[in-house]
Write a protein that holds these residues in place. Structure first.
Motif, short mmCIF file in Angstrom:
data_model
loop_
_atom_site.label_atom_id
_atom_site.label_comp_id
_atom_site.label_asym_id
_atom_site.label_seq_id
_atom_site.Cartn_x
_atom_site.Cartn_y
_atom_site.Cartn_z
N UNK A 34 -11.48 16.68 2.19
CA UNK A 34 -12.38 16.40 3.40
C UNK A 34 -11.85 15.76 4.78
N UNK A 35 -10.26 15.42 4.22
CA UNK A 35 -9.42 15.64 5.52
C UNK A 35 -9.45 16.59 5.95
N UNK A 36 -8.91 17.39 5.89
CA UNK A 36 -9.47 18.90 6.63
C UNK A 36 -11.08 19.48 7.81
N UNK A 37 -11.71 18.41 6.62
CA UNK A 37 -12.77 18.70 7.37
C UNK A 37 -13.18 17.24 8.71
N UNK A 38 -12.59 16.44 7.57
CA UNK A 38 -12.77 14.81 8.95
C UNK A 38 -11.81 15.00 10.39
N UNK A 39 -10.90 15.86 10.04
CA UNK A 39 -9.74 16.30 11.13
C UNK A 39 -10.14 17.16 12.07
N UNK B 52 -13.86 16.48 14.08
CA UNK B 52 -13.43 14.87 14.99
C UNK B 52 -13.53 15.01 16.42
N UNK B 53 -13.50 14.09 16.59
CA UNK B 53 -13.05 14.01 18.00
C UNK B 53 -11.95 13.26 18.05
N UNK B 54 -11.56 13.02 19.68
CA UNK B 54 -9.53 12.68 19.62
C UNK B 54 -10.08 11.13 19.72
N UNK B 55 -10.54 10.24 19.47
CA UNK B 55 -11.15 8.75 19.43
C UNK B 55 -9.82 8.11 18.50
N UNK B 56 -8.84 7.38 19.38
CA UNK B 56 -8.03 7.13 18.73
C UNK B 56 -8.37 5.30 17.95
N UNK C 25 8.37 -7.72 10.56
CA UNK C 25 8.58 -7.24 12.10
C UNK C 25 7.23 -6.86 12.83
N UNK C 26 6.99 -6.54 13.99
CA UNK C 26 5.85 -5.97 14.44
C UNK C 26 5.79 -3.99 14.13
N UNK C 27 4.32 -3.88 13.48
CA UNK C 27 4.32 -2.61 13.55
C UNK C 27 3.10 -2.14 14.67
N UNK C 28 3.10 -1.04 14.99
CA UNK C 28 2.12 -0.47 15.76
C UNK C 28 1.69 1.35 15.10
N UNK C 29 0.74 1.89 14.73
CA UNK C 29 0.23 2.47 14.13
C UNK C 29 -0.88 2.94 14.88
N UNK C 30 -1.40 3.90 15.28
CA UNK C 30 -2.60 4.86 15.74
C UNK C 30 -3.33 5.66 14.61
N UNK C 31 -4.03 5.85 14.73
CA UNK C 31 -4.85 6.66 14.24
C UNK C 31 -6.10 7.69 14.78
N UNK C 32 -6.69 8.61 14.28
CA UNK C 32 -7.69 9.44 15.40
C UNK C 32 -8.99 8.48 13.99
N UNK C 33 -10.11 8.37 14.35
CA UNK C 33 -11.08 8.31 13.90
C UNK C 33 -11.98 9.68 13.42
N UNK C 34 -11.95 10.40 12.22
CA UNK C 34 -12.65 11.65 11.83
C UNK C 34 -14.37 11.59 11.89
N UNK C 35 -14.92 12.45 12.05
CA UNK C 35 -16.27 12.87 11.90
C UNK C 35 -16.42 11.84 10.76
N UNK C 36 -15.89 11.83 9.58
CA UNK C 36 -16.86 11.46 8.06
C UNK C 36 -16.42 9.62 8.29
N UNK C 37 -15.84 8.91 8.94
CA UNK C 37 -15.54 8.10 9.26
C UNK C 37 -13.79 7.73 8.48
N UNK C 38 -13.05 8.46 8.07
CA UNK C 38 -12.02 8.70 7.67
C UNK C 38 -11.05 8.43 8.60
N UNK C 39 -9.60 7.12 8.84
CA UNK C 39 -8.75 7.30 9.63
C UNK C 39 -8.35 7.96 9.84
N UNK C 40 -7.19 8.75 10.38
CA UNK C 40 -5.89 9.25 9.79
C UNK C 40 -4.77 9.63 10.48
N UNK C 41 -4.10 10.06 10.59
CA UNK C 41 -3.27 10.75 11.88
C UNK C 41 -2.41 12.14 11.59
#
Length: 172
Positions: free
Chosen positions: A93-98, A101-105, A156-172
């Motif tokens: 499902x992670x593969x399908x999600x990736x 998906x569009x490249x919206x972060x 500490x401050x931390x920043x991580x950007x993840x893509x929003x996948x087609x199935x609604x699963x956020x990933x990088x």
């Protein structure tokens, strides 16, 4: 080869095919970074019931013809098999999600409240941060890289950007 031989070969190859399916499903889980447990929750919520119902339907004839104790054992085996197949389906499902998906972060920026390791082993360790997101005031558990884990400390401050996948699963 007659029909009975073909059926026998098919029955004997099912366990091997399931093992191959499960082993191959591990690699996408290791490849992606995602919000902790989000892909697993999705899989157990939407795919798990379908897998369980399918396995029960396929085994219904065998279960019906057994005594009560054997029925309970069969159902228990089906539940365990469905559980492991569902977990390993998460990788697919992670593969399908990736790939669909569009490249919206979506970015998570905030203070690291807690950090920990899961599944520490010789082959793989899962690194995690609990981040208090400054823009939404929500806490998120993030799966992070070993490099991020070693470079950042609590507070500490931390920043991580993840893509929003087609199935609604956020990933990088």
């Amino acid at each position: 080869m007659n029909n009975n031989t073909t059926i026998e070969i098919a029955k004997n190859s099912v366990p091997l095919l399931l093992v191959i399916y499960c082993l191959a499903g591990v690699f996408p889980l290791l490849k992606y970074t995602y919000l902790n447990q989000e892909p697993f929750i999705f899989t157990f919520k939407y795919v798990g019931p379908v897998i369980l119902a399918s396995m029960l339907y396929i085994s219904l004839e065998v279960i019906r013809s057994q005594k009560l104790f054997i029925k309970v054992i069969y159902i228990f085996q089906i539940l365990i098999k469905a559980f492991f197949i569902t977990i390993m389906t998460t990788g697919y499902l992670l593969l399908v999600n990736d790939y669909l998906s569009e490249s919206k972060e979506e970015c998570f920026i905030g203070e690291i409240v807690e950090k920990w390791k899961n599944s520490e082993s010789l082959l793989y360790t899962d690194y995690n941060f609990k981040v208090n997101d400054s823009s939404t005031n929500k806490q998120y558990s993030l799966n992070v890289s070993k490099n991020d884990y070693s470079q950042h400390k609590e507070g500490q401050l931390f920043k991580q950007c993840l893509k929003d996948g087609m199935l609604g699963i956020r990933f990088k």
